[in-house]
Write an enzyme that holds these catalytic residues in place. Structure first.
Site, PDB file in Angstrom:
ATOM      1  CE  LYS A  40      -7.132  -5.570   6.816  1.00 16.47           C
ATOM      2  NZ  LYS A  40      -6.756  -5.532   5.398  1.00 16.47           N
ATOM      3  CB  VAL A  57      -0.938   0.108   1.269  1.00 16.04           C
ATOM      4  CG1 VAL A  57      -1.842   1.181   1.107  1.00 16.04           C
ATOM      5  CG2 VAL A  57      -1.774  -1.416   1.206  1.00 16.04           C
ATOM      6  N   GLY A  80      -5.086  -4.812  -2.865  1.00 17.25           N
ATOM      7  CA  GLY A  80      -4.034  -4.642  -3.933  1.00 17.25           C
ATOM      8  C   GLY A  80      -3.473  -3.250  -3.996  1.00 17.25           C
ATOM      9  CB  ILE A 138     -15.420  -0.051  -2.166  1.00 12.52           C
ATOM     10  CG1 ILE A 138     -15.180  -1.531  -2.931  1.00 12.52           C
ATOM     11  CG2 ILE A 138     -16.761   0.319  -2.249  1.00 12.52           C
ATOM     12  CD1 ILE A 138     -16.089  -2.582  -2.758  1.00 12.52           C
ATOM     13  N   GLY A 176       0.949 -15.412  -2.632  1.00 15.64           N
ATOM     14  CA  GLY A 176       0.790 -14.423  -1.896  1.00 15.64           C
ATOM     15  C   GLY A 176      -0.512 -13.751  -1.714  1.00 15.64           C
ATOM     16  N   GLY A 233     -10.988  -2.164   0.599  1.00 20.85           N
ATOM     17  CA  GLY A 233     -10.044  -1.583  -0.384  1.00 20.85           C
ATOM     18  C   GLY A 233     -10.334  -0.491  -1.154  1.00 20.85           C
ATOM     19  CG  ASP A 292      -9.043  -8.742   6.668  1.00 23.17           C
ATOM     20  OD1 ASP A 292      -8.188  -7.945   6.909  1.00 23.17           O
ATOM     21  OD2 ASP A 292      -9.913  -8.963   5.598  1.00 23.17           O
ATOM     22  CD  GLU A 327      -4.141  -9.446   5.921  1.00 22.30           C
ATOM     23  OE1 GLU A 327      -3.279  -8.948   6.286  1.00 22.30           O
ATOM     24  OE2 GLU A 327      -5.028  -8.739   5.151  1.00 22.30           O
ATOM     25  CE  LYS A 375     -10.948  -5.808   5.029  1.00 28.18           C
ATOM     26  NZ  LYS A 375     -10.356  -6.870   4.136  1.00 28.18           N
TER      27      LYS A 375
HETATM   28  P1  NAP Z   1       3.062  -4.905   3.615  1.00 26.44           P
HETATM   29  O1  NAP Z   1       3.266  -5.266   2.155  1.00 26.44           O
HETATM   30  O2  NAP Z   1       3.326  -5.933   4.718  1.00 26.44           O
HETATM   31  O3  NAP Z   1       4.000  -3.584   4.270  1.00 26.44           O
HETATM   32  C1  NAP Z   1       4.085  -3.350   5.483  1.00 26.44           C
HETATM   33  C2  NAP Z   1       5.169  -2.332   5.642  1.00 26.44           C
HETATM   34  O4  NAP Z   1       5.212  -1.925   6.826  1.00 26.44           O
HETATM   35  C3  NAP Z   1       6.583  -2.581   5.207  1.00 26.44           C
HETATM   36  O5  NAP Z   1       7.180  -1.606   4.300  1.00 26.44           O
HETATM   37  C4  NAP Z   1       7.398  -2.777   6.193  1.00 26.44           C
HETATM   38  O6  NAP Z   1       8.845  -2.627   6.120  1.00 26.44           O
HETATM   39  C5  NAP Z   1       6.691  -1.630   7.313  1.00 26.44           C
HETATM   40  N1  NAP Z   1       6.841  -2.055   8.496  1.00 26.44           N
HETATM   41  C6  NAP Z   1       6.572  -3.248   9.450  1.00 26.44           C
HETATM   42  N2  NAP Z   1       6.858  -2.854  10.607  1.00 26.44           N
HETATM   43  C7  NAP Z   1       7.459  -1.628  10.757  1.00 26.44           C
HETATM   44  C8  NAP Z   1       8.355  -0.693  11.913  1.00 26.44           C
HETATM   45  N3  NAP Z   1       8.164  -1.411  13.060  1.00 26.44           N
HETATM   46  N4  NAP Z   1       8.714   0.267  11.362  1.00 26.44           N
HETATM   47  C9  NAP Z   1       8.670   0.807  10.004  1.00 26.44           C
HETATM   48  N5  NAP Z   1       8.110   0.015   9.038  1.00 26.44           N
HETATM   49  C10 NAP Z   1       7.617  -1.119   9.401  1.00 26.44           C
HETATM   50  O7  NAP Z   1       1.618  -4.341   4.294  1.00 26.44           O
HETATM   51  P2  NAP Z   1       0.438  -3.798   3.259  1.00 26.44           P
HETATM   52  O8  NAP Z   1      -0.219  -5.110   2.517  1.00 26.44           O
HETATM   53  O9  NAP Z   1       1.119  -2.686   2.476  1.00 26.44           O
HETATM   54  O10 NAP Z   1      -0.470  -3.376   4.328  1.00 26.44           O
HETATM   55  C11 NAP Z   1      -0.329  -2.283   5.000  1.00 26.44           C
HETATM   56  C12 NAP Z   1      -1.470  -1.889   5.771  1.00 26.44           C
HETATM   57  O11 NAP Z   1      -2.928  -1.622   4.874  1.00 26.44           O
HETATM   58  C13 NAP Z   1      -2.083  -3.070   6.851  1.00 26.44           C
HETATM   59  O12 NAP Z   1      -2.580  -2.294   7.826  1.00 26.44           O
HETATM   60  C14 NAP Z   1      -3.297  -3.852   6.159  1.00 26.44           C
HETATM   61  O13 NAP Z   1      -3.983  -4.604   6.848  1.00 26.44           O
HETATM   62  C15 NAP Z   1      -3.795  -2.816   5.306  1.00 26.44           C
HETATM   63  N6  NAP Z   1      -4.411  -2.825   3.786  1.00 26.44           N
HETATM   64  C16 NAP Z   1      -3.900  -3.882   3.019  1.00 26.44           C
HETATM   65  C17 NAP Z   1      -4.261  -4.107   2.077  1.00 26.44           C
HETATM   66  C18 NAP Z   1      -3.499  -4.721   0.822  1.00 26.44           C
HETATM   67  O14 NAP Z   1      -4.126  -4.949  -0.288  1.00 26.44           O
HETATM   68  N7  NAP Z   1      -2.300  -4.901   0.999  1.00 26.44           N
HETATM   69  C19 NAP Z   1      -5.726  -3.490   1.502  1.00 26.44           C
HETATM   70  C20 NAP Z   1      -6.379  -2.950   2.563  1.00 26.44           C
HETATM   71  C21 NAP Z   1      -5.747  -2.728   3.726  1.00 26.44           C
HETATM   72  P3  NAP Z   1       9.643  -3.713   5.270  1.00 26.44           P
HETATM   73  O15 NAP Z   1       9.119  -3.219   3.927  1.00 26.44           O
HETATM   74  O16 NAP Z   1      11.055  -2.982   5.439  1.00 26.44           O
HETATM   75  O17 NAP Z   1       9.511  -4.685   5.611  1.00 26.44           O
HETATM   76  N1  HSE Z   2      -6.559  -9.942   3.097  1.00 25.28           N
HETATM   77  C1  HSE Z   2      -7.616  -8.893   2.859  1.00 25.28           C
HETATM   78  C2  HSE Z   2      -8.590  -9.290   1.786  1.00 25.28           C
HETATM   79  C3  HSE Z   2      -6.629  -7.559   2.373  1.00 25.28           C
HETATM   80  O1  HSE Z   2      -8.152 -10.475   1.290  1.00 25.28           O
HETATM   81  O2  HSE Z   2      -9.460  -8.913   1.532  1.00 25.28           O
HETATM   82  C4  HSE Z   2      -7.555  -6.533   2.126  1.00 25.28           C
HETATM   83  O3  HSE Z   2      -8.109  -6.057   3.290  1.00 25.28           O
END
Ligand code: NAP
Ligand code: HSE
Length: 428
Positions: free
Chosen positions: A107, A15, A304, A138, A189, A136, A203, A192, A207
């Site tokens: 969340k 993100v 995504g 929406i 991948g 996401g 999760d 989570e 929400k």
């Molecule tokens: P991610 O790809 O796992 O990225 C997490 C990031 O946080 C990484 O860059 C990591 O650093 C950094 N991080 C973790 N611990 C840290 C710390 N102690 N200090 C500084 N940086 C730290 O996660 P993501 O998928 O982007 O998700 C981020 C948030 O968005 C979460 O709350 C997730 O639930 C939410 N979300 C994600 C999606 C999705 O589609 N991915 C959708 C909706 C909501 P490194 O890269 O150096 O390891």
């Molecule tokens: N694991 C979550 C999903 C990511 O599949 O919907 C988005 O919140």
């Protein structure tokens, strides 16, 4: 143009990188739409050396997200690390205390600490926004807090976890069992880091808890959600449901009843021809029902890089425009705890089990259902081996309590050859 709005982004994963890309690629568009230049001052992640596919050289680096959140050159702190507690919560609290506006996609943190964080943000007169936390790309938070603010919401129903919807639709299309598709999704991948958050329904329940708070003006109540994941959904159930004109979805429902708020996140049958029934892969769908609007259905990518960053940027733009709303749509200090109810509302149920294949076995099952006040709508025996006979029953509308009474009595009949699978049939 007014002074620039300066962002500090903690978390440069899926993100966070998406947000950096939008800020860089759409700089002129964002400026034109908000009247302010939107710039990134500083970023943070765990590893400074990782190649993230974006140029970060123009931004200050902080190892510590709390330091980032409180920098003088940061107006809006964007938390994209994740985690219920730890650095995410600590840094958001620090940002609020330092008078920064906050945007998060987290969340899990909001479902558990949303009330306290909302009270802190409102007391400090800063924004705490979280469009990306639910469904996401929406804009469902905006729809509820703004566009539908004139409604008494009566029900929210939705598919809010893309990974579970992917697994269920893939099981059906490929005819594969749960374990195989789970392994495939994990390998791709799609899940989570802790897959239980997805397949356990946690999760999606995070929400739903957030949406319920806004919709019904109650405190976020994650613990009040009746929760069941998709691990027990079998390919057999998917096929039988399909044969009867239903699809199985991990469905979230929040509904005000005469006795309190009912919140459920569990696999349910929905009509195959309904928009919810036709939802494929990682797509999310949320239907909001209100006394004035009747029903609004929102559909889109639930996760995504691009979709989630799009939601984050919607929040950033509102902050740039000076829009400040109470975190859950009305002042947090006035929110009451919800009175909880569980599955009070009657519904038809799908019941699948195997019986010992001997005379009178089916009659015993029909009798215990009848004695519990549960009426059978459809019933069929669909093939058997030498000793057992699979049986499928669809009930008329009944309460879960009546069905549980019947299930307890079934246990004592001595004719059950397998534990019954029970799925609610939801109208959507
Ligand atoms: P991610 O790809 O796992 O990225 C997490 C990031 O946080 C990484 O860059 C990591 O650093 C950094 N991080 C973790 N611990 C840290 C710390 N102690 N200090 C500084 N940086 C730290 O996660 P993501 O998928 O982007 O998700 C981020 C948030 O968005 C979460 O709350 C997730 O639930 C939410 N979300 C994600 C999606 C999705 O589609 N991915 C959708 C909706 C909501 P490194 O890269 O150096 O390891
Ligand atoms: N694991 C979550 C999903 C990511 O599949 O919907 C988005 O919140």
């Amino acid at each position: 143009m007014n002074t620039p709005l300066r962002l500090g982004i903690a978390g440069l994963g899926t993100v966070g990188v998406g947000v950096v890309k939008i800020v860089r690629q759409h700089a002129a568009l964002l400026g034109a739409r908000t009247g302010r230049e939107i710039i990134i001052s500083a970023v943070s992640a765990r590893s400074r050396d990782k190649d993230r596919g974006v140029n970060l050289s123009g931004y200050a680096w902080e190892d510590d997200p709390v330091a980032l959140a409180t920098r003088d050159d940061v107006d809006v702190y964007i938390e994209l690390m994740g985690g219920t507690d730890g650095p995410a919560k600590a840094s958001v609290e620090a940002a609020i205390a330092a008078g920064k506006d906050v945007v998060t996609a987290n969340k899990a943190m909001l479902a558990i600490h949303g009330q306290a964080l909302a009270e802190a943000a409102e007391a400090a007169e800063v924004s705490l926004r979280y469009e990306a936390a639910v469904a996401g790309g929406i804009p469902v938070i905006k729809a509820l807090t703004e566009g539908l603010a004139g409604n008494q919401v009566t029900r929210i129903v939705g598919v809010m976890n893309g990974s579970c919807n992917y697994i269920l639709t893939r099981m059906e299309s490929a005819g594969l069992p749960y374990a195989d598709v789970f392994a495939e999704a994990d390998g791709l991948g799609y899940l989570e880091a802790d897959p239980q958050l997805d397949v356990g329904g946690i999760d999606a329940a995070h929400k739903l808890a957030i949406l319920s708070a806004i919709a019904f003006g109650t405190r976020v109540d994650f613990d009040g959600i009746e929760l069941e994941g998709i691990e027990r959904v079998s390919i057999d159930d998917i096929r039988q449901a399909d044969d009867m004109g239903y699809k199985i979805k991990l469905l979230g429902v929040a509904q005000k009843t005469g006795r309190g708020l009912e919140q459920r996140m569990m696999p349910c049958l929905v009509p195959a021809t309904s928009p919810m029934g036709q939802l494929q892969g990682g797509t999310n769908m949320v239907a909001i029902e209100g006394d004035a609007v009747e029903q609004v259905v929102l559909r889109g990518p639930g996760a995504g890089e691009g979709p989630t960053a799009s939601a984050v940027m919607g929040d950033v733009c509102d902050i740039a425009r000076g829009l400040r709303l109470p975190v859950f749509g009305q002042p947090a200090t006035g929110l009451e705890a919800a009175t909880r109810t569980t599955s009070l509302l009657p519904a038809p149920y799908y019941l699948r089990t195997s019986l010992v294949d001997k005379p009178g076995a089916l009659a015993k099952i029909a009798t215990v259902l009848g004695e519990a006040g549960v009426s059978i709508d459809r019933m069929r025996q669909y093939g058997h081996d030498d000793t057992t006979a699979p049986v499928l029953i669809v009930t008329h509308k009944c309460t879960r309590a009546a069905l549980d009474t019947a299930l307890a009595a079934m246990d004592g009949t001595g004719v059950l050859a397998s534990e019954p699978v029970v799925l609610r049939i939801e109208s959507v």
